[in-house]
Every structure is written in structure tokens, then in C-alpha cells.
Design a protein around this motif. Sequence first.
Motif, PDB file in Angstrom:
ATOM      1  N   PHE A  31      30.750  52.720  44.233  1.00 52.06           N
ATOM      2  CA  PHE A  31      31.339  53.681  45.145  1.00 52.06           C
ATOM      3  C   PHE A  31      32.299  53.386  44.543  1.00 52.06           C
ATOM      4  N   TRP A  32      33.244  52.421  44.903  1.00 47.74           N
ATOM      5  CA  TRP A  32      34.453  52.712  44.379  1.00 47.74           C
ATOM      6  C   TRP A  32      34.748  53.268  43.306  1.00 47.74           C
ATOM      7  N   LEU A  53      46.807  52.610  36.815  1.00 50.81           N
ATOM      8  CA  LEU A  53      45.371  52.250  37.851  1.00 50.81           C
ATOM      9  C   LEU A  53      44.620  51.643  36.454  1.00 50.81           C
ATOM     10  N   LEU A  54      44.554  52.402  35.056  1.00 47.42           N
ATOM     11  CA  LEU A  54      43.148  51.562  33.823  1.00 47.42           C
ATOM     12  C   LEU A  54      43.713  50.224  33.483  1.00 47.42           C
ATOM     13  N   GLU A  61      40.203  46.465  37.654  1.00 42.48           N
ATOM     14  CA  GLU A  61      39.198  45.878  38.115  1.00 42.48           C
ATOM     15  C   GLU A  61      39.925  45.044  40.093  1.00 42.48           C
ATOM     16  N   ALA A  62      40.607  44.513  40.127  1.00 42.65           N
ATOM     17  CA  ALA A  62      41.303  44.270  40.813  1.00 42.65           C
ATOM     18  C   ALA A  62      41.548  45.223  42.293  1.00 42.65           C
ATOM     19  N   ASP A  63      41.449  46.611  41.810  1.00 40.50           N
ATOM     20  CA  ASP A  63      41.687  47.562  42.833  1.00 40.50           C
ATOM     21  C   ASP A  63      39.970  47.510  43.030  1.00 40.50           C
ATOM     22  N   ASN A 101      40.289  44.218  45.265  1.00 34.96           N
ATOM     23  CA  ASN A 101      40.594  44.751  47.007  1.00 34.96           C
ATOM     24  C   ASN A 101      40.111  45.730  47.997  1.00 34.96           C
ATOM     25  N   PHE A 102      39.562  46.955  47.311  1.00 36.46           N
ATOM     26  CA  PHE A 102      38.792  47.734  48.036  1.00 36.46           C
ATOM     27  C   PHE A 102      37.629  46.994  48.797  1.00 36.46           C
ATOM     28  N   VAL A 103      36.736  46.036  47.645  1.00 39.77           N
ATOM     29  CA  VAL A 103      35.024  45.885  48.876  1.00 39.77           C
ATOM     30  C   VAL A 103      36.195  44.163  49.801  1.00 39.77           C
TER      31      VAL A 103
END
Length: 260
Positions: free
Chosen positions: A82-83, A224-225, A229-231, A234-236
Motif C-alpha cells: 500500500f505504502w 524520496l527516490l 525502501e527505508a521509507d 519505516n511506515f510498516v
Amino acid sequence: TSPKIKVELDSSTGVAVLWMQSAPVNSLSLDLLTEFCISLEKLEMDKSCRGVIITSTLPKVFSAGLDILEMYGKSPERCGEFWKAVQEMWLKVYGSDMVTIAAINGSSPAGGCLLSMCCDYRIMADNPRYSIGLNETKLGIVAPFWFKDTMVKTVGNRTAEVALQLGLMYSGPEALNVGLVDQLVPQDQVLTAAHENMTKWLAIPDHARQITKSMMRKPTIDKLLSNREADISNFVSFITKDSIQRSLRLYLEGLRSKKA
Ligand code: CO8
């Protein structure tokens, strides 16, 4: 399932209207995000399309933002998928070569506000019932750095600093005042005003406008690019925390009990 996005391209003007039509509130689900990106990609590749107006077919809502049900009680894998789709939408709209105008004909909280801010220009319906803003903190969640960057780029650092911490939702006149929207018009004139404005943007040679847009936005996009993956991880790890799941449940219950 019926399509959540409808596109009308007028090849004589080069202007497309992209409608979100996912009742009741155009919440940005994985399905809607996927359809949205495919539609935008098609327009991007279509040489006859130079500008796109993003709007809603629903009477009172532009978009209720991210679909909270996609973040509640879902597996880490699904949350990650989703993210990634949310990132993809942001990258596609914020980085579009086309002129993008948001015709905000209803409420536009959180992800709805983000989508609007990704456009080159925002026109909002003047209706006291509508509001716009990044209200994440009110749900007990935190807007990630690229939401923050987009807001800072739109309204400046100080306004963003206050708005993000308080999770401020702005009325139309307030949004106009801080520059969160560029124009406020009567409800029935939102689309006409968007088309009128589009004409001004399309009077500029595409290549000059595109290079200028990229000069303004590329550093934010590259950030962001290079952290994608880190983002996602983090979200998850954030969203699957028990405490955050509890906040989301309470918020959902609040939304539901509001009309009971
Ligand atoms: N997701 C899922 N369902 C939603 C959402 C949503 N965002 N918004 C509304 N719904 C549901 C409601 O629960 C309701 O469901 P039901 O019929 O089952 O009770 C139905 O949609 C209709 O909603 P309303 O009755 O509230 O409709 P109204 O027309 O009265 O109001 C609004 C429309 C103004 C859009 C209102 O629904 C609202 O304020 N919604 C909440 C918007 C919101 O707070 N969104 C935040 C989403 S989070 C986000 O976008 C960014 C997250 C960043 C995550 C970062 C983590 C690290």
C-alpha cells in the motif's frame, strides 16, 4: 468492480479531466491508487495531452485521504505494498511533465490535501463545509518527510510547522490566506475556473515550463527516490505498532459514531 477513475481527454485542447469516482469519499485505497497511476501514466505518454485537471465526481468530497482501512489490521506485507502505491502516486503527480490543476470541489483532508499540493495550481470550492489540510497528528500518526516537504514547498516553513503539529484543517478562506489554495470560487465554477487557468499555463512553451518545474521539484523528488525502501520499512514498522493501531481504531470509531 467498477472503475474508480474516469478520464476525459479533449485532444483539440490537450486538456484531460481525471475524475475520482469512488463513493462514498474517494478514500485512497490500493485499488484507487493503482488505477490513478495507470491513468496518469497513459496521459503522460499521450503526446496530445498537455494538462490534466484532477477532480471528484462526489458531491461533497474531493478525497478523504488515505484509506484508513488499508492501514488498519493489515499484514506488514500488505501495508508495504500500500505504502509503495502512495509513494508512486506522489512521485507521478509531483513529478508530472503535464500541467496539473486540482479542482477541489469538496473536503480534502490528509492524503487529499497531499494530492492537491502535488499539483501546479489549486482551485477550491467556496463552501463553509469544506476544509483542507494535513491532519495526521489528530489521528495519532505522523506525516512522513515527503508530505512535510510538499507542504513546506507550498506554504513555507513556518506555516507548515504550525499546521503539521496541530494537524490544522483550513476553511477555504483560511487556505487561500496561507497560500494552500490559489483560488476560491463558487462551487459550480470550480471546473470552469480550472479550464480558464489551464489556458494560461498552456500558453507557455512546454519545454521551458517543464525544465523550470523540474528545477523546483527535482531535489524533493530525489530525496524520496533515494530513500524509498527505508521509507516503506519505516511506515510498516510504525503503522503496525499496537499503540498506532489503537489510535486508528479509535479514529475510525469516531468517524462512524459521528452520524449515529
Ligand atoms: N478511510 C476509510 N474510510 C473513510 C475515510 C478514510 N480516510 N474517511 C471516511 N471514511 C468512511 C467513514 O468511516 C464512513 O464509513 P461508514 O459509512 O462505514 O460509517 C464513510 O466513509 C463516509 O464518511 P462520512 O460519513 O464521515 O462522510 P462525510 O461526507 O460526512 O465526511 C469527510 C467526509 C470530511 C471526508 C470525512 O469522512 C472525514 O473527515 N474523513 C476522515 C479523513 C481523514 O482524517 N483522513 C486521514 C487519512 S490518513 C492520510 O491520508 C495520511 C496518512 C499518512 C500516514 C503516515 C503514517 C506514518
